[in-house]
Design a protein around this motif. Sequence first.
Motif, mmCIF file in Angstrom:
data_model
loop_
_atom_site.group_PDB
_atom_site.id
_atom_site.type_symbol
_atom_site.label_atom_id
_atom_site.label_comp_id
_atom_site.label_asym_id
_atom_site.label_seq_id
_atom_site.Cartn_x
_atom_site.Cartn_y
_atom_site.Cartn_z
ATOM 1 N N ASP A 198 -1.618 10.264 -16.555
ATOM 2 C CA ASP A 198 -1.194 10.048 -15.539
ATOM 3 C C ASP A 198 -1.640 10.549 -14.249
ATOM 4 O O ASP A 198 -1.809 9.991 -13.129
ATOM 5 C CB ASP A 198 0.419 10.903 -15.799
ATOM 6 N N THR A 199 -2.115 11.719 -14.395
ATOM 7 C CA THR A 199 -3.027 12.606 -13.259
ATOM 8 C C THR A 199 -4.251 11.717 -12.862
ATOM 9 O O THR A 199 -4.208 11.456 -11.546
ATOM 10 C CB THR A 199 -3.424 14.039 -13.963
ATOM 11 N N LEU A 200 -5.107 11.577 -13.898
ATOM 12 C CA LEU A 200 -6.064 10.576 -13.409
ATOM 13 C C LEU A 200 -5.799 9.295 -12.690
ATOM 14 O O LEU A 200 -6.477 8.651 -11.795
ATOM 15 C CB LEU A 200 -7.043 10.072 -14.500
ATOM 16 N N TYR A 201 -4.872 8.442 -13.146
ATOM 17 C CA TYR A 201 -4.434 7.193 -12.573
ATOM 18 C C TYR A 201 -3.962 7.490 -11.110
ATOM 19 O O TYR A 201 -4.284 6.708 -10.365
ATOM 20 C CB TYR A 201 -3.095 6.812 -13.481
ATOM 21 N N GLY A 202 -3.130 8.580 -10.785
ATOM 22 C CA GLY A 202 -2.795 8.912 -9.498
ATOM 23 C C GLY A 202 -3.854 9.030 -8.636
ATOM 24 O O GLY A 202 -3.920 8.325 -7.378
ATOM 25 N N ILE A 203 -4.987 9.701 -9.049
ATOM 26 C CA ILE A 203 -6.152 10.092 -8.205
ATOM 27 C C ILE A 203 -6.948 8.515 -7.975
ATOM 28 O O ILE A 203 -7.149 8.358 -6.763
ATOM 29 C CB ILE A 203 -7.150 11.047 -8.953
ATOM 30 N N ILE A 204 -7.026 7.873 -9.061
ATOM 31 C CA ILE A 204 -7.900 6.687 -9.008
ATOM 32 C C ILE A 204 -7.004 5.651 -7.892
ATOM 33 O O ILE A 204 -7.402 5.225 -6.903
ATOM 34 C CB ILE A 204 -8.045 6.211 -10.350
ATOM 35 N N MET A 205 -5.730 5.699 -8.099
ATOM 36 C CA MET A 205 -4.987 4.809 -7.086
ATOM 37 C C MET A 205 -5.010 5.421 -5.649
ATOM 38 O O MET A 205 -5.063 4.522 -4.658
ATOM 39 C CB MET A 205 -3.409 5.110 -7.662
ATOM 40 N N ARG A 252 0.833 -1.200 0.071
ATOM 41 C CA ARG A 252 -0.043 0.052 -0.096
ATOM 42 C C ARG A 252 0.938 1.105 -0.004
ATOM 43 O O ARG A 252 0.422 2.244 -0.898
ATOM 44 C CB ARG A 252 -1.125 0.025 1.256
ATOM 45 N N ASP A 253 1.864 1.131 0.696
ATOM 46 C CA ASP A 253 2.863 2.479 0.763
ATOM 47 C C ASP A 253 3.329 2.603 -0.551
ATOM 48 O O ASP A 253 3.551 3.778 -0.946
ATOM 49 C CB ASP A 253 4.029 2.105 2.019
ATOM 50 N N GLU A 254 3.690 1.711 -1.134
ATOM 51 C CA GLU A 254 4.434 1.749 -2.416
ATOM 52 C C GLU A 254 3.584 2.164 -3.541
ATOM 53 O O GLU A 254 3.932 3.169 -4.319
ATOM 54 C CB GLU A 254 5.001 0.275 -3.125
ATOM 55 N N ILE A 302 -6.392 3.112 -2.546
ATOM 56 C CA ILE A 302 -5.437 2.797 -1.228
ATOM 57 C C ILE A 302 -6.155 3.333 -0.055
ATOM 58 O O ILE A 302 -6.288 2.507 0.974
ATOM 59 C CB ILE A 302 -4.119 3.361 -1.466
ATOM 60 N N ARG A 303 -6.690 4.435 -0.146
ATOM 61 C CA ARG A 303 -7.236 4.987 1.186
ATOM 62 C C ARG A 303 -8.483 5.060 1.391
ATOM 63 O O ARG A 303 -9.206 5.437 2.496
ATOM 64 C CB ARG A 303 -6.415 6.562 1.245
ATOM 65 N N ILE A 348 1.226 9.676 -5.963
ATOM 66 C CA ILE A 348 1.724 10.976 -5.806
ATOM 67 C C ILE A 348 2.679 11.169 -7.051
ATOM 68 O O ILE A 348 2.531 12.276 -7.649
ATOM 69 C CB ILE A 348 2.384 11.293 -4.432
ATOM 70 N N SER A 349 3.598 10.297 -7.425
ATOM 71 C CA SER A 349 4.455 10.414 -8.476
ATOM 72 C C SER A 349 3.512 10.670 -9.823
ATOM 73 O O SER A 349 4.164 11.678 -10.549
ATOM 74 C CB SER A 349 5.265 9.167 -8.880
ATOM 75 N N SER A 350 2.666 9.876 -10.156
ATOM 76 C CA SER A 350 2.049 9.840 -11.214
ATOM 77 C C SER A 350 1.199 11.341 -11.415
ATOM 78 O O SER A 350 1.179 11.857 -12.660
ATOM 79 C CB SER A 350 0.844 8.684 -11.274
ATOM 80 N N THR A 351 0.318 11.558 -10.175
ATOM 81 C CA THR A 351 -0.418 13.042 -10.410
ATOM 82 C C THR A 351 0.417 14.153 -10.697
ATOM 83 O O THR A 351 0.306 14.936 -11.238
ATOM 84 C CB THR A 351 -1.258 12.750 -9.273
#
Lengths: 265, 265
Positions: B125-132, B64-66, B136-137, B72-75
């Motif tokens: 990338d932006t959307l991917y990070g948000i979905i991710m 989950r941390d990874e 996770i959370r 964060i990186s992606s967005t």
Amino acid sequence: MKWYKYWQVSKITMVNSLVYFWNFLSRNVFFAFIMFVYMMLWRTIYAQKGTATIGGLTFKAMIWYLVVTELVTLSRTDLHNQVNNDVKSGNVAYLLNKPYNYVIYCFSYFVGEIGITLLSNSIIGLAIGFIFAGALEGFNIMHLPFIILSLLAGCTINFFIYLCLALTSFWVEENSAFFWIYSKLIFTIGGMLMPIELFPKWLQSLSQYMPFAYVTYVPARLAVDFSFMTFWSQFSIQLLYLGAFFVLAMFLYRKGVRNLNVNGG
Amino acid sequence: MLTEVRKSLKLMLYYLKFNISSAMEYRTSFLIQCFGMMLNNSAFIFFWWILFNNVNTIGGYTFRDEMMLWAISSTSFGICFITFGNISNITRMILNGELDTYLLQPRDPLMNIVCSKTEVSAWGDTLYGIIMFFLIRGFDMKGFMLFLLFCVTGGLILACVRISFHALSFYSGNVEGLAHLVTDFLITFGIYPKGIFTGVVKFIIYTVIPTAFIVHIPAEIIMQFSIVRLLGVLAVTLLWIVIAYVMFYRGLKKYESGNLIISKL
């Protein structure tokens, strides 16, 4: 005489490639960098797990395995972008009346470029392997020519798959997503980021039926764990895939050219 | 000073609006690139899933941390390349003397240059990070607000480091290869657990390649809030904005026009 022109294309590309030496060097810096990151990652994983081998490979063998998979992946040309542009811009119309076969012309170009990239990357790869991991236990220099054969087959399959994807631009306007997806298939089920022995059993058997493992996994596994039996069985499948993708590229090009509609001139 | 900042922000928003309309002109292409990039990034979930099947933690990070690092990186990367999509061309523009058009316009040249293009696939990338993040959370709104803040600071630091390296072209000619490598370093260090980096590399990710402030520390703050660390991230962001501006405007004094006639519509 028929093949002489293709040899000349390879020769000219080779000379051109040498002009952009610094470009190659910057790619090699990335090679060294990414291997350094992998080394830190796998060192932590081996320490965490506390076992001498993971997926049947020692830490040293794992680093050498990754050197070879990276070598295949980084030693590719960006010719598919040129093919894409030729088709999309209509420039391909000017290539139709040239006295060569376009697919073989692309292959000659690839041979010229790969000669230099593979050589420079191999030197850097060997240096990285020796610095980061040291000499591989039980490696027999007599096996090297067979490993190189498998490596070249992997690079060539990779080239023809990229070419087939580029030729889809005859039908699909925006095909860049195909390249991303293919490269990620190589990363994952192609065994570029880790040996497929670490996968769950069902995925391991699935990977063995896909062409992706024959691009990266097979040459890398042979480099760290060579046996003539594995070589002959895996290399013959590599040759089969190579032939299949060559035929597919020829077919796509011939069919695509028939559908071609270029406006203006 | 504040008026200038407001003007620059207004210009940035206009460019963003214009670039979105421009991307939407080719809607199918936009969607293919966007979803293709999301699929592309998803491949790495597979890699980490396999690794974490073999060990529980890597460098103190769980799966989950990874994935939070990835979110964060992606967005951050997405925000940087959507808003400041022209950074990659700075070196070429300096060398070809193409900055004249921007220097003559009554707006901050740096902001004008970097915002004038966008990278369509960065939306993926932006959307991917948000979905991710939500995967996770869950619906943790406080965490999401922090996540958005850190993606903005991350995008800004990423942009400023890249501008600073491209600005070296004013002093020492073509540094495009170096600037590309720095971008690769910034991205690569950010997608691996901080715990695997030791010694000099640890020092580098806190200084020249400040990935720790783009990804690792923000991820830790989201997991366990700390106002001091939050202020630290904001201070580093401000510092990199100052460095980028100083590097660019000092370098600009050495700029030589190429007398190139170009029109910018």
